[in-house]
Design a protein around this motif. Sequence first.
Motif, PDB file in Angstrom:
ATOM      1  N   VAL A  47      -8.663  -8.319   2.126  1.00  0.00           N
ATOM      2  CA  VAL A  47      -7.884  -7.176   1.654  1.00  0.00           C
ATOM      3  C   VAL A  47      -8.828  -6.115   1.091  1.00  0.00           C
ATOM      4  O   VAL A  47      -9.941  -6.426   0.682  1.00  0.00           O
ATOM      5  CB  VAL A  47      -6.849  -7.593   0.568  1.00  0.00           C
ATOM      6  CG1 VAL A  47      -5.724  -8.406   1.169  1.00  0.00           C
ATOM      7  CG2 VAL A  47      -7.504  -8.369  -0.567  1.00  0.00           C
ATOM      8  N   ASP A  51      -6.709  -6.383  -5.582  1.00  0.00           N
ATOM      9  CA  ASP A  51      -5.450  -5.920  -6.153  1.00  0.00           C
ATOM     10  C   ASP A  51      -4.412  -7.045  -6.104  1.00  0.00           C
ATOM     11  O   ASP A  51      -3.680  -7.224  -5.136  1.00  0.00           O
ATOM     12  CB  ASP A  51      -4.974  -4.686  -5.364  1.00  0.00           C
ATOM     13  CG  ASP A  51      -3.781  -4.007  -6.011  1.00  0.00           C
ATOM     14  OD1 ASP A  51      -3.099  -4.659  -6.827  1.00  0.00           O
ATOM     15  OD2 ASP A  51      -3.526  -2.835  -5.694  1.00  0.00           O
ATOM     16  N   GLU A  53      -1.600  -7.451  -7.649  1.00  0.00           N
ATOM     17  CA  GLU A  53      -0.197  -7.033  -7.556  1.00  0.00           C
ATOM     18  C   GLU A  53       0.233  -6.747  -6.123  1.00  0.00           C
ATOM     19  O   GLU A  53       1.342  -7.057  -5.715  1.00  0.00           O
ATOM     20  CB  GLU A  53       0.036  -5.786  -8.407  1.00  0.00           C
ATOM     21  CG  GLU A  53       0.611  -6.149  -9.760  1.00  0.00           C
ATOM     22  CD  GLU A  53       0.855  -4.925 -10.618  1.00  0.00           C
ATOM     23  OE1 GLU A  53       1.439  -3.944 -10.104  1.00  0.00           O
ATOM     24  OE2 GLU A  53       0.452  -4.945 -11.792  1.00  0.00           O
ATOM     25  N   ARG A  54      -0.705  -6.141  -5.362  1.00  0.00           N
ATOM     26  CA  ARG A  54      -0.407  -5.808  -3.977  1.00  0.00           C
ATOM     27  C   ARG A  54      -0.219  -7.087  -3.150  1.00  0.00           C
ATOM     28  O   ARG A  54       0.679  -7.165  -2.318  1.00  0.00           O
ATOM     29  CB  ARG A  54      -1.549  -4.956  -3.398  1.00  0.00           C
ATOM     30  CG  ARG A  54      -1.148  -4.114  -2.217  1.00  0.00           C
ATOM     31  CD  ARG A  54      -2.215  -3.071  -1.910  1.00  0.00           C
ATOM     32  NE  ARG A  54      -2.076  -2.547  -0.561  1.00  0.00           N
ATOM     33  CZ  ARG A  54      -1.210  -1.613  -0.200  1.00  0.00           C
ATOM     34  NH1 ARG A  54      -0.391  -1.110  -1.090  1.00  0.00           N
ATOM     35  NH2 ARG A  54      -1.156  -1.192   1.052  1.00  0.00           N
ATOM     36  N   GLU A  57       3.083  -8.598  -3.911  1.00  0.00           N
ATOM     37  CA  GLU A  57       4.129  -7.843  -3.213  1.00  0.00           C
ATOM     38  C   GLU A  57       4.251  -8.326  -1.760  1.00  0.00           C
ATOM     39  O   GLU A  57       5.359  -8.525  -1.266  1.00  0.00           O
ATOM     40  CB  GLU A  57       3.739  -6.366  -3.258  1.00  0.00           C
ATOM     41  CG  GLU A  57       4.879  -5.386  -3.192  1.00  0.00           C
ATOM     42  CD  GLU A  57       4.333  -3.961  -3.221  1.00  0.00           C
ATOM     43  OE1 GLU A  57       4.321  -3.365  -4.308  1.00  0.00           O
ATOM     44  OE2 GLU A  57       3.891  -3.454  -2.159  1.00  0.00           O
ATOM     45  N   MET A  58       3.081  -8.543  -1.093  1.00  0.00           N
ATOM     46  CA  MET A  58       3.093  -9.053   0.288  1.00  0.00           C
ATOM     47  C   MET A  58       3.776 -10.416   0.346  1.00  0.00           C
ATOM     48  O   MET A  58       4.515 -10.721   1.275  1.00  0.00           O
ATOM     49  CB  MET A  58       1.649  -9.227   0.800  1.00  0.00           C
ATOM     50  CG  MET A  58       0.910  -7.945   1.047  1.00  0.00           C
ATOM     51  SD  MET A  58      -0.760  -8.326   1.647  1.00  0.00           S
ATOM     52  CE  MET A  58      -1.658  -6.929   1.009  1.00  0.00           C
TER      53      MET A  58
ATOM     54  N   TYR B  31       0.899  -2.388   4.845  1.00  0.00           N
ATOM     55  CA  TYR B  31      -0.305  -3.013   4.268  1.00  0.00           C
ATOM     56  C   TYR B  31      -1.413  -2.986   5.314  1.00  0.00           C
ATOM     57  O   TYR B  31      -1.788  -4.010   5.888  1.00  0.00           O
ATOM     58  CB  TYR B  31      -0.009  -4.447   3.825  1.00  0.00           C
ATOM     59  CG  TYR B  31       1.101  -4.528   2.807  1.00  0.00           C
ATOM     60  CD1 TYR B  31       0.893  -4.111   1.500  1.00  0.00           C
ATOM     61  CD2 TYR B  31       2.357  -4.999   3.155  1.00  0.00           C
ATOM     62  CE1 TYR B  31       1.918  -4.159   0.567  1.00  0.00           C
ATOM     63  CE2 TYR B  31       3.385  -5.058   2.232  1.00  0.00           C
ATOM     64  CZ  TYR B  31       3.154  -4.640   0.939  1.00  0.00           C
ATOM     65  OH  TYR B  31       4.170  -4.676   0.014  1.00  0.00           O
TER      66      TYR B  31
END
Lengths: 77, 77
Positions: A47, A51, A53-54, A57-58, B31
């Motif tokens: 990634v 991050d 949090e990201r 979210e995924m 993403y």
Amino acid sequence: MATARVIITLKKTIMDAQGQTVEKALHNLGYTGVSNLRIGKYVEMTVEGRDQERVEEMCRKLLANPIIEDFRIELEE
Amino acid sequence: MATARVIITLKKTIMDAQGQTVEKALHNLGYTGVSNLRIGKYVEMTVEGRDQERVEEMCRKLLANPIIEDFRIELEE
């Protein structure tokens, strides 16, 4: 760039039929000391940036089913 | 009693069609920074005693397919 490792498991309260089947197969092979076997999914990906949090979210949007599954994330540069 | 955690992944040289599909789905969700996504299996179980070799044997005999998969084991008391 960071590496994210996600482990997705069924919630403890959800019966894991696949895990029970594998546990029985291990018993039949003579590994009788095995118990509480649970099976989950593992996702590894690169990634952009570290991050957390990201990635969470995924997981909520696609990788896991938050109704029946828990997930944990490891991020490493 | 010990807890064994096993992560089973496809060998790097084996194409991961499921992983590619999930990666594309993440891109479609916006993403776009995700790459090299690979999917594997995760097995958690309670074993009698902290015996790494015995768990490796279980992996080779039943949990993993050593021809196309690698596995790594974490044992914790």
